[in-house]
Design an enzyme around this catalytic site. Structure first.
Site, PDB file in Angstrom:
ATOM      1  N   ASP A 109      -5.819  -0.346  -1.772  1.00  0.00           N
ATOM      2  CA  ASP A 109      -6.685  -1.164  -2.627  1.00  0.00           C
ATOM      3  C   ASP A 109      -7.927  -1.651  -1.897  1.00  0.00           C
ATOM      4  OD1 ASP A 109      -5.286  -3.019  -0.908  1.00  0.00           O
ATOM      5  OD2 ASP A 109      -6.073  -4.590  -2.205  1.00  0.00           O
ATOM      6  N   ASP A 120      -5.112   1.918  10.787  1.00  0.00           N
ATOM      7  CA  ASP A 120      -6.524   1.712  11.119  1.00  0.00           C
ATOM      8  C   ASP A 120      -6.590   1.386  12.622  1.00  0.00           C
ATOM      9  OD1 ASP A 120      -9.182   0.920  11.154  1.00  0.00           O
ATOM     10  OD2 ASP A 120      -9.018  -0.593   9.596  1.00  0.00           O
ATOM     11  N   GLY A 165       0.770  -1.248   0.000  1.00  0.00           N
ATOM     12  CA  GLY A 165       0.000   0.000   0.000  1.00  0.00           C
ATOM     13  C   GLY A 165       0.795   1.288   0.000  1.00  0.00           C
ATOM     14  N   LEU A 218       1.038  -1.438  12.552  1.00  0.00           N
ATOM     15  CA  LEU A 218       2.168  -0.546  12.839  1.00  0.00           C
ATOM     16  C   LEU A 218       2.871  -0.966  14.134  1.00  0.00           C
ATOM     17  CD1 LEU A 218       3.758   1.848  11.864  1.00  0.00           C
ATOM     18  CD2 LEU A 218       2.195   3.357  13.089  1.00  0.00           C
TER      19      LEU A 218
END
Ligand code: IMP
Length: 176
Positions: free
Chosen positions: A157, A101, A42, A106
């Protein structure tokens, strides 16, 4: 085929990436170099644009992770698919993410990269779903805070679709 409606335009992304580049360059101005670790897939477009806005010497690495489980919600369990290939020991690492999110991905990435014993780790994300946090993870540089809608484009995506849209668009219910 209808295109996803625009949430953040190409011009707004460009302006914000330029600002982030200036901020990051100033923060690392006293360092010899930094290593940008892009999170596949991403972040590849954000990484490409951000890296070209920096003035501090930099090298590029990639890392890839995936979440266990199906569907669009993160299950919290993250798997390492590809680790960095270069030696990042004693380097100043900036993780470059497309979107944070729940924060599980992370958080996991920080753990993996810490095990390589870098001199420092900071985090940058283009997008942050500000209401979705489940893990308290520190983000140093945020492009835009957004709501909980699923977004595509500029690297992001929906089941591999719309990754190369030049803007950030919102997936409509019923798409796909
Ligand atoms: P987290 O672990 O819940 O923070 O999820 C982060 C990962 O979920 C990102 O790296 C993306 O791969 C994916 N993701 C979360 N929201 C979106 C979205 O709206 N569009 C595309 N990918 C998303």
């Amino acid at each position: 085929m209808t295109l996803p409606p625009v949430l953040i335009s190409e011009a707004d992304i460009d302006a914000r990436v330029q600002e982030l580049g200036a901020e990051i360059s100033a923060d690392y101005a006293d360092k010899d170099s930094i290593v940008l670790v892009g999170v596949l897939k991403g972040a590849f477009i954000f990484l490409a644009d951000l890296s070209r806005r920096l003035t501090v010497p930099r090298t590029i690495e990639f890392i890839a992770v995936s979440s266990y489980g199906k569907g669009s919600r993160s299950t919290g369990a993250v798997r390492l698919d590809l680790d960095v290939r270069g030696n990042i020991e004693n380097r100043h690492v900036l993780i470059v993410e497309d979107i944070v999110d729940t924060g599980h991905t992370l958080n996991y990435l920080i753990g993996i990269l810490k095990s390589h014993r870098p001199a420092s780790i900071r985090t940058a994300t283009l997008l942050h779903k500000t209401e979705a946090a489940e893990v308290d993870v520190h983000i140093d540089y945020v492009g835009f805070g957004i709501g909980s809608e699923w977004v595509v484009g500029y690297g992001l995506d929906f089941a591999e679709r719309d990754r190369t849209l030049p803007y950030i668009g919102i997936v409509q219910p019923g798409d796909g």
